[in-house]
Design a protein around this motif. Sequence first.
Motif, short mmCIF file in Angstrom:
data_model
loop_
_atom_site.label_atom_id
_atom_site.label_comp_id
_atom_site.label_asym_id
_atom_site.label_seq_id
_atom_site.Cartn_x
_atom_site.Cartn_y
_atom_site.Cartn_z
N LEU A 1 0.85 -1.18 0.00
CA LEU A 1 0.00 0.00 0.00
C LEU A 1 0.89 1.23 0.00
CD1 LEU A 1 -2.75 1.51 0.45
CD2 LEU A 1 -2.34 1.20 2.91
N TRP A 2 0.76 2.03 -1.05
CA TRP A 2 1.47 3.30 -1.13
C TRP A 2 0.46 4.43 -0.96
CZ3 TRP A 2 2.02 -0.66 -4.71
CH2 TRP A 2 3.28 -1.25 -4.84
N SER A 3 0.83 5.44 -0.22
CA SER A 3 -0.06 6.59 -0.07
C SER A 3 0.78 7.85 0.00
CB SER A 3 -0.94 6.46 1.18
OG SER A 3 -0.15 6.36 2.35
N ILE B 1 8.79 6.95 2.36
CA ILE B 1 9.55 6.68 1.15
C ILE B 1 9.90 8.00 0.47
CG2 ILE B 1 8.67 4.37 0.74
CD1 ILE B 1 6.70 5.55 -1.27
N ARG B 2 11.04 7.99 -0.25
CA ARG B 2 11.49 9.13 -1.04
C ARG B 2 12.10 8.61 -2.34
NH1 ARG B 2 9.94 14.11 -0.39
NH2 ARG B 2 11.91 14.89 -1.25
N THR B 3 12.02 9.44 -3.35
CA THR B 3 12.72 9.12 -4.59
C THR B 3 14.23 9.26 -4.37
OG1 THR B 3 12.58 11.41 -5.33
CG2 THR B 3 10.79 9.94 -5.98
N LYS C 1 4.08 1.33 -11.30
CA LYS C 1 5.31 1.91 -11.83
C LYS C 1 5.60 3.26 -11.17
CE LYS C 1 3.83 1.24 -16.10
NZ LYS C 1 2.74 0.27 -15.88
N PHE C 2 4.58 4.09 -11.00
CA PHE C 2 4.78 5.36 -10.28
C PHE C 2 5.34 5.10 -8.89
CE2 PHE C 2 1.26 6.59 -13.17
CZ PHE C 2 1.75 7.79 -13.68
N CYS C 3 4.83 4.08 -8.24
CA CYS C 3 5.18 3.82 -6.84
C CYS C 3 6.58 3.25 -6.70
CB CYS C 3 4.14 2.89 -6.23
SG CYS C 3 2.46 3.55 -6.28
N VAL C 4 7.01 2.44 -7.66
CA VAL C 4 8.38 1.94 -7.63
C VAL C 4 9.37 3.10 -7.77
CG1 VAL C 4 10.07 0.49 -8.82
CG2 VAL C 4 7.73 -0.34 -8.49
N VAL C 5 9.06 4.06 -8.63
CA VAL C 5 9.90 5.25 -8.74
C VAL C 5 9.84 6.03 -7.43
CG1 VAL C 5 10.27 7.42 -9.98
CG2 VAL C 5 9.57 5.38 -11.25
N ALA D 1 -3.76 9.47 -11.60
CA ALA D 1 -3.80 10.49 -10.53
C ALA D 1 -3.25 9.98 -9.21
CB ALA D 1 -5.22 11.01 -10.36
N ALA D 2 -3.67 8.80 -8.77
CA ALA D 2 -3.24 8.30 -7.46
C ALA D 2 -1.74 8.04 -7.46
CB ALA D 2 -4.01 7.03 -7.10
N GLY D 3 -1.24 7.39 -8.51
CA GLY D 3 0.19 7.11 -8.58
C GLY D 3 1.02 8.37 -8.64
N GLU D 4 0.55 9.36 -9.40
CA GLU D 4 1.29 10.62 -9.46
C GLU D 4 1.28 11.31 -8.11
OE1 GLU D 4 1.61 14.92 -11.71
OE2 GLU D 4 0.40 13.34 -12.63
N ALA D 5 0.17 11.26 -7.38
CA ALA D 5 0.12 11.87 -6.05
C ALA D 5 1.17 11.26 -5.13
CB ALA D 5 -1.28 11.72 -5.45
N VAL D 6 1.30 9.94 -5.17
CA VAL D 6 2.32 9.27 -4.35
C VAL D 6 3.71 9.71 -4.77
CG1 VAL D 6 3.33 7.03 -3.77
CG2 VAL D 6 0.83 7.28 -3.86
N LEU D 7 3.96 9.73 -6.08
CA LEU D 7 5.28 10.12 -6.58
C LEU D 7 5.62 11.55 -6.19
CD1 LEU D 7 7.82 9.62 -8.25
CD2 LEU D 7 6.49 10.18 -10.31
#
Length: 285
Positions: free
Chosen positions: A142-144, A169-171, A212-216, A236-242
């Motif tokens: 679960l990524w948020s 988490i951070r990039t 894929k957004f979340c792995v980044v 949208a959700a993946g970009e928000a996490v990224l």
Amino acid sequence: MPTLPPLPAPDAPLDDAARDRIAECFAAICVEAGAIVMEVYRAGGEARLKADRSPVTEADERAEALILARLAERLPGWPVLAEEAASAGQGLDACQRFILVDPLDGTREFVNRNGEFTVNIGLVADGVPVAGAVYAPVLERLWSGGAAARLRRVAPGASLAEAAEDRAIRTRPAPEAGWTALASRSHGDPETEALLARLPVAERRSAGSSMKFCVVAEGGADVYPRFGPTMEWDTAAGEAVLRAAGGTVLRPDGAPFRYGKAEAGYRNGAFVAWGDPAASGRSEG
């Protein structure tokens, strides 16, 4: 659902604390919907084609019904655009703030039974995703992200308090050489190949859905380009996490990637997700 702190009204200020509370609400709903998705998955649910020739399953429909009911309870009055409702003709008038729901991103992955599908809820404000949650129920990941991004390991249907893992988490900064690129498992194209050829990519992985957004976001990769068609609820959700983790999403020419494209039926153009925003200039060719 567990008792959560009060959530803002649609016209209330969206400070960092409010965005984090909304992301937490989305996360709890995603995990609850994930239990429905897994019930259908274990039963061997199959897909049928919608009018637009895209696949849909019982899991999409049942999970979306649950998500919409929970959003109405927790965030009454907020405009919501959900994939299956939109496919049935239930649109959304142009507005500054709205919630996007994809109850099962990666339907092909669901049918192919590789586990790389997700439940997604994101909030857009002024054209930008500002809170979101992505849940991969097979992987129990679960990524948020609101103001900050988190990764948890939670079983489908469990409470967030039962998470086996919970960490920020951070990039990562783009390496001087040896980038890791992510590409769609189901949607390849020459434009993606051309962009990746201009970058110092040492490793390339294929993956499905908004994972894929979340792995980044968690520093496992550096770039994810997508030139094939997507809808706003896909991203949208993946970009928000990224974004919460320090990354960004831009158009291939470096222009902002915007949401709320009602005039285009909420269809996206091409985009590139970057873990290190400073690295985006390397793609110019």
